[in-house]
Design an enzyme around this catalytic site. Sequence first.
Site, short mmCIF file in Angstrom:
data_model
loop_
_atom_site.label_atom_id
_atom_site.label_comp_id
_atom_site.label_asym_id
_atom_site.label_seq_id
_atom_site.Cartn_x
_atom_site.Cartn_y
_atom_site.Cartn_z
CE LYS A 11 50.79 49.97 35.26
NZ LYS A 11 50.20 48.67 34.81
CE1 TYR A 51 54.80 46.43 32.81
CE2 TYR A 51 54.43 48.47 31.60
CZ TYR A 51 54.27 47.71 32.75
OH TYR A 51 53.59 48.22 33.84
NE ARG A 87 53.23 42.94 42.53
CZ ARG A 87 52.96 42.87 41.22
NH1 ARG A 87 53.60 43.67 40.36
NH2 ARG A 87 52.09 42.03 40.75
NE ARG A 104 47.60 47.29 39.69
CZ ARG A 104 48.56 46.42 39.43
NH1 ARG A 104 48.64 45.28 40.09
NH2 ARG A 104 49.47 46.69 38.51
CG ASN A 114 46.84 47.82 36.13
OD1 ASN A 114 47.63 48.67 35.73
ND2 ASN A 114 47.14 46.53 36.17
CG HIS A 117 55.25 48.73 37.22
ND1 HIS A 117 55.22 47.45 36.73
CD2 HIS A 117 56.50 48.90 37.73
CE1 HIS A 117 56.40 46.88 36.91
NE2 HIS A 117 57.19 47.74 37.52
CD GLU A 128 60.48 46.57 37.11
OE1 GLU A 128 59.92 45.61 36.58
OE2 GLU A 128 59.98 47.22 38.05
P1 RTP Z 1 52.61 45.73 36.54
O1 RTP Z 1 53.77 44.97 35.94
O2 RTP Z 1 52.13 46.84 35.66
O3 RTP Z 1 52.93 46.17 37.93
O4 RTP Z 1 51.36 44.75 36.70
P2 RTP Z 1 51.37 43.29 37.31
O5 RTP Z 1 52.75 42.90 37.74
O6 RTP Z 1 50.30 43.25 38.35
O7 RTP Z 1 50.91 42.43 36.07
P3 RTP Z 1 51.81 41.81 34.88
O8 RTP Z 1 51.46 40.37 34.76
O9 RTP Z 1 53.24 42.17 35.06
O10 RTP Z 1 51.23 42.54 33.60
C1 RTP Z 1 51.63 43.84 33.23
C2 RTP Z 1 50.42 44.65 32.85
O11 RTP Z 1 49.84 44.08 31.67
C3 RTP Z 1 48.43 44.18 31.73
N1 RTP Z 1 47.84 42.86 31.67
N2 RTP Z 1 46.79 42.59 30.94
N3 RTP Z 1 44.61 41.28 29.68
C4 RTP Z 1 45.40 40.60 30.49
O12 RTP Z 1 45.25 39.43 30.73
C5 RTP Z 1 46.51 41.30 31.11
N4 RTP Z 1 47.39 40.76 31.93
C6 RTP Z 1 48.23 41.75 32.27
C7 RTP Z 1 48.06 44.82 33.04
O13 RTP Z 1 47.79 46.20 32.81
C8 RTP Z 1 49.30 44.63 33.89
O14 RTP Z 1 49.42 45.66 34.85
MG MG Z 2 54.40 43.07 36.47
#
Ligand code: RTP
Ligand code: MG
Length: 141
Positions: A11, A51, A87, A104, A114, A117, A128
Site C-alpha cells: 500500500k 474494495y 495472510r 504489519r 496498514n 493487502h 482480484e
Molecule cells: P486488506 O483487505 O486491505 O488486505 O485488509 P484486511 O483483509 O486485513 O481487512 P478488511 O476487513 O478487508 O478491510 C480492508 C481495509 O479497510 C480498513 N479497515 N478499517 N476502521 C476499521 O474498523 C477498519 N476496518 C478495516 C483497513 O485498512 C483494512 O486493511
Molecule cells: Mg480484506
Amino acid sequence: MALERTLSIIKPDAVAKNVIGEIYTRFEKADLKVVASRMKHLSRAEAEGFYAVHRERPFFNALVEFMISGPVMIQVLEGEGAVLKNRELMGATNPKEAAPGTIRADFADSIDANAVHGSDSLENAAIEIAYFFPATDVHAR
Ligand code: RTP
Ligand code: MG
C-alpha cells in the site's frame, strides 16, 4: 497443500517508506514466488471497484482515499497454500494486534495505513488477480 496464487498489494504507506524490497524478501523466505508485478497509482474508480465489498462500511471512503494517496506495488504470489500463507505473513488488520515479526507489526502505522493487502480466500484471489492482470501477464515459473 495445493499450489495457489494470491493477490498482494504493497500500500502507499509502505511504498513511501521504501520497504518494497524488505517485503518481497519476506515473500521469498516463505517460498512465495512473485509471478506478476506492477506499480500503479490507482484511480478512485479502480480503488472503489477493488474494495467494492466494503462499499457500505463506515471506513470505505477513508480506505479509498488512502489507497489513492500514492502509488502501490501490486503482485501475484504463487506457492503452496499461498492465500493463507500470505495472510499469516501480513498479520492482523490492526497493526496493534498483529503478531511480532509480521509485515504489519513491523511496517504499518495504523489500521488505515496498514502496509499490505492480501486476498482473503482462493475465490477472491482469482477475482482480484484478474482485476489487475491479464492472464498473459502472470508467469508460471
Ligand atoms: P486488506 O483487505 O486491505 O488486505 O485488509 P484486511 O483483509 O486485513 O481487512 P478488511 O476487513 O478487508 O478491510 C480492508 C481495509 O479497510 C480498513 N479497515 N478499517 N476502521 C476499521 O474498523 C477498519 N476496518 C478495516 C483497513 O485498512 C483494512 O486493511
Ligand atoms: Mg480484506
